[in-house]
Motif scaffolding. Structure first.
Motif, short mmCIF file in Angstrom:
data_model
loop_
_atom_site.label_atom_id
_atom_site.label_comp_id
_atom_site.label_asym_id
_atom_site.label_seq_id
_atom_site.Cartn_x
_atom_site.Cartn_y
_atom_site.Cartn_z
N GLY A 1 0.82 -1.20 0.00
CA GLY A 1 0.00 0.00 0.00
C GLY A 1 0.86 1.25 0.00
O GLY A 1 1.92 1.29 -0.62
N ILE A 2 0.41 2.26 0.74
CA ILE A 2 1.10 3.54 0.69
C ILE A 2 2.29 3.61 1.64
O ILE A 2 3.05 4.57 1.59
N VAL A 3 2.42 2.63 2.51
CA VAL A 3 3.55 2.64 3.44
C VAL A 3 4.74 1.94 2.81
O VAL A 3 4.67 1.44 1.68
N GLU A 4 5.86 1.89 3.53
CA GLU A 4 7.05 1.22 3.01
C GLU A 4 6.77 -0.27 2.82
O GLU A 4 5.84 -0.82 3.39
N SER A 5 7.58 -0.92 2.01
CA SER A 5 7.37 -2.33 1.72
C SER A 5 7.46 -3.15 3.01
O SER A 5 8.15 -2.80 3.95
N LEU B 1 12.45 -9.68 24.73
CA LEU B 1 13.29 -9.86 23.55
C LEU B 1 14.78 -9.69 23.86
O LEU B 1 15.59 -10.50 23.41
N LEU B 2 15.13 -8.68 24.62
CA LEU B 2 16.54 -8.46 24.91
C LEU B 2 17.11 -9.50 25.86
O LEU B 2 18.32 -9.57 26.06
N THR B 3 16.25 -10.33 26.43
CA THR B 3 16.72 -11.44 27.27
C THR B 3 17.08 -12.67 26.45
O THR B 3 17.62 -13.64 27.00
N LEU B 4 16.80 -12.65 25.15
CA LEU B 4 17.18 -13.75 24.27
C LEU B 4 18.69 -13.73 24.04
O LEU B 4 19.34 -12.69 24.25
N PRO B 5 19.29 -14.84 23.60
CA PRO B 5 20.74 -14.84 23.34
C PRO B 5 21.15 -13.72 22.39
O PRO B 5 20.44 -13.42 21.43
N GLY B 6 22.29 -13.12 22.68
CA GLY B 6 22.75 -11.97 21.89
C GLY B 6 22.96 -12.26 20.42
O GLY B 6 22.85 -11.36 19.58
N ASP B 7 23.27 -13.51 20.07
CA ASP B 7 23.53 -13.84 18.67
C ASP B 7 22.26 -14.22 17.91
O ASP B 7 22.33 -14.71 16.79
N THR B 8 21.10 -13.97 18.52
CA THR B 8 19.83 -14.20 17.83
C THR B 8 19.66 -13.17 16.71
O THR B 8 19.75 -11.97 16.95
N ILE B 9 19.42 -13.64 15.51
CA ILE B 9 19.18 -12.75 14.37
C ILE B 9 17.72 -12.31 14.39
O ILE B 9 16.82 -13.13 14.54
N VAL B 10 17.49 -11.01 14.24
CA VAL B 10 16.15 -10.43 14.26
C VAL B 10 15.72 -10.08 12.85
O VAL B 10 16.39 -9.30 12.16
N TYR B 11 14.60 -10.65 12.42
CA TYR B 11 14.02 -10.36 11.12
C TYR B 11 12.74 -9.55 11.34
O TYR B 11 11.71 -10.10 11.72
N PRO B 12 12.79 -8.24 11.10
CA PRO B 12 11.64 -7.38 11.40
C PRO B 12 10.63 -7.30 10.27
O PRO B 12 10.87 -7.78 9.15
N GLY B 13 9.50 -6.64 10.57
CA GLY B 13 8.44 -6.50 9.58
C GLY B 13 8.76 -5.53 8.46
O GLY B 13 8.15 -5.59 7.39
N HIS B 14 9.72 -4.64 8.69
CA HIS B 14 10.16 -3.69 7.67
C HIS B 14 11.66 -3.47 7.85
O HIS B 14 12.19 -3.58 8.96
N GLY B 15 12.32 -3.17 6.75
CA GLY B 15 13.73 -2.84 6.84
C GLY B 15 14.64 -4.05 6.96
O GLY B 15 14.24 -5.19 6.75
N LYS B 16 15.90 -3.77 7.34
CA LYS B 16 16.91 -4.82 7.34
C LYS B 16 16.99 -5.54 8.68
O LYS B 16 16.51 -5.05 9.71
#
Length: 215
Positions: free
Chosen positions: A11-15, A181-196
């Motif tokens: 839509g009109i927002v970012e991908s 979330l910040l209590t998860l292991p530090g090397d956990t990769i985060v895949y967000p809803g927008h962006g990198k």
């Protein structure tokens, strides 16, 4: 595990980042946040010869559900969403579909999930983490074994999700991030809803030390 990220026009927002997760052995798959361009998502599922088991919605906003109807009709799969966001699938004042510029979806969720629930895709196990703040029923999908987190619009690279929308709360989203979330292991990769993507250890200073992220 096979992981595909599709940047879809919502839509009109970012991908929006739409993710496909597949167990290589069983071919079972899950789609997270089909925000738009259903043909792109369906094409990738066909390439993977995927058996779509779940369509997971991290929250009910229109830019994350725009391709839901077409995807469900084409490939099946059970629609999962946290129970506190079910209302938003039918209430455009919460889903913001008019603002985003898409038609109301109004599909019935097949199952309502809760904090701590486990879902399985073939041999892969994921834990649901309820992270209210961006919406009342916002949630994340976490794999301890694969060291990855799908954070929806709760946690982004360098920031957090908007809290000026219906059912949102700044206090709630900061609490969700710092205590869940910040209590998860530090090397956990985060895949967000927008962006990198990012990593938990790279985001901790923003919240725990109140200083900007270092690039």
């Amino acid at each position: 595990m096979i992981l595909k990220r599709l940047k879809v026009n919502s839509g009109i927002v970012e991908s929006t980042n739409c993710y496909i997760i597949q167990d290589e052995e069983t071919k079972e798959a899950m789609v997270i946040d089909p925000g738009g361009e259903p043909e792109k998502i369906i094409e990738m599922l066909n390439i993977l010869e995927a058996n779509l088991k779940y369509i997971y919605l991290t929250h009910c906003h229109g830019d994350h559900i725009g391709a839901l109807k077409e995807l469900k009709e084409a490939k099946g799969g059970k629609i999962l969403i946290h129970r506190n966001d079910v209302e938003g699938l039918y209430n455009k004042e919460i889903s913001l579909t008019d603002y985003i510029g898409i038609q109301d979806v109004q599909l019935e969720a097949d199952s309502r999930v809760d904090d701590g629930d486990k879902i399985h895709i073939g041999n892969l196990e994921f834990i649901i983490i309820h992270t209210p703040g961006h919406t009342a029923g916002g949630s994340c999908v976490y794999s301890e074994k694969e060291k990855l987190l799908f954070s929806g619009d709760t946690l982004f690279h360098g920031t957090w999700g908007r809290t000026d929308l219906p059912t949102s709360s700044f206090q709630a989203i900061i609490q969700s991030i710092t205590t869940k979330l910040l209590t998860l292991p530090g090397d956990t990769i985060v895949y967000p809803g927008h962006g990198k993507s990012t990593m938990i250890e790279e985001e901790r200073p923003i919240y725990l030390e109140l200083r900007p992220r270092e690039e």
